[in-house]
Write an enzyme that holds these catalytic residues in place. Structure first.
Site, short mmCIF file in Angstrom:
data_model
loop_
_atom_site.label_atom_id
_atom_site.label_comp_id
_atom_site.label_asym_id
_atom_site.label_seq_id
_atom_site.Cartn_x
_atom_site.Cartn_y
_atom_site.Cartn_z
N HIS A 18 120.85 -14.77 -32.07
CA HIS A 18 120.27 -13.95 -32.28
C HIS A 18 118.75 -14.65 -31.47
O HIS A 18 117.88 -14.71 -31.49
CB HIS A 18 119.86 -12.77 -33.37
CG HIS A 18 120.96 -12.39 -32.51
ND1 HIS A 18 122.07 -11.40 -34.16
CD2 HIS A 18 121.51 -11.14 -32.18
CE1 HIS A 18 123.08 -10.85 -33.77
NE2 HIS A 18 122.61 -10.53 -32.45
N LYS A 42 127.91 3.33 -36.09
CA LYS A 42 127.73 1.69 -35.89
C LYS A 42 129.14 1.12 -37.21
O LYS A 42 129.58 0.86 -36.97
CB LYS A 42 127.36 0.87 -35.36
CG LYS A 42 126.98 0.69 -33.52
CD LYS A 42 126.05 -0.42 -33.44
CE LYS A 42 126.27 0.27 -31.63
NZ LYS A 42 125.52 -1.03 -31.15
N SER A 129 128.00 -10.96 -33.74
CA SER A 129 128.35 -10.58 -35.33
C SER A 129 129.54 -10.39 -35.88
O SER A 129 130.01 -10.42 -37.30
CB SER A 129 127.10 -9.26 -35.59
OG SER A 129 125.50 -9.94 -35.12
#
Ligand code: ADP
Length: 158
Positions: A18, A42, A129
């Protein structure tokens, strides 16, 4: 007129892939909004405020980067910020199918908004992630994949 771009994502948590994309994007446009998706469905490890704070911590020196959250349609967010560019990072081939559909549907809803894909440096491309969280959960060293601050936050979580 200022050229404004939005880089949306879940950022649960921010990692070096990122960060690489953000550095590239900020060099291309006048203002970059990093838009953190609320994504309650999520089941994120970090809360919305925690995810925002980790990004803010990384880019507090950058005046043309703003960290915001959103829970509406990206095209509506873009219109409300007068942004015409959506930035997405492309990693693996499997990203393509999802991104292709998202771009297509966003373009149908608002043809004025353009999606731009950027790629990180090769060593950061495989980072995700989910893997960062899995490795941290199992006590592995994640310092090569994310910043010191995020590494510490993950240590606190587990
Ligand atoms: P999302 O749920 O929107 O996929 P992520 O936080 O996983 O949120 O990713 C945000 C954006 O960053 C997406 O465009 C994603 O493709 C991109 N991205 C994630 N990891 C990398 C990486 N290692 N290299 C380049 N881009 C990445």
């Amino acid at each position: 007129m200022k050229k404004i771009a939005i880089y949306p994502g879940t950022f649960d948590p921010l990692h070096k892939g990122h960060i690489d994309i953000i550095r590239r994007a900020v060099g291309l446009w006048d203002e970059l909004y990093i838009a953190v998706a609320d994504s309650p469905h999520k089941g994120t490890l970090f809360s919305l405020e925690e995810r925002k704070a980790m990004i803010q911590n990384e880019f507090e020196e950058s005046k043309n980067i703003k960290v915001i959250s959103f829970n509406n349609l990206l095209i509506d967010l873009a219109s409300s910020l007068s942004a015409r560019i959506l930035v997405r990072g492309l990693r693996v081939v499997s990203d393509f199918e999802y991104e292709f559909q998202m771009l297509g549907m966003n373009r149908t809803m608002n043809p004025d908004i353009e999606t731009v894909f950027l790629m990180a440096e090769p060593q950061y491309q495989p980072i995700s992630s989910n893997f960062v969280k899995d490795i941290a959960r199992l006590g592995g060293d994640i310092s090569k994949f994310t910043s010191l601050n995020v590494t510490n936050k993950l240590k606190e979580k587990f």
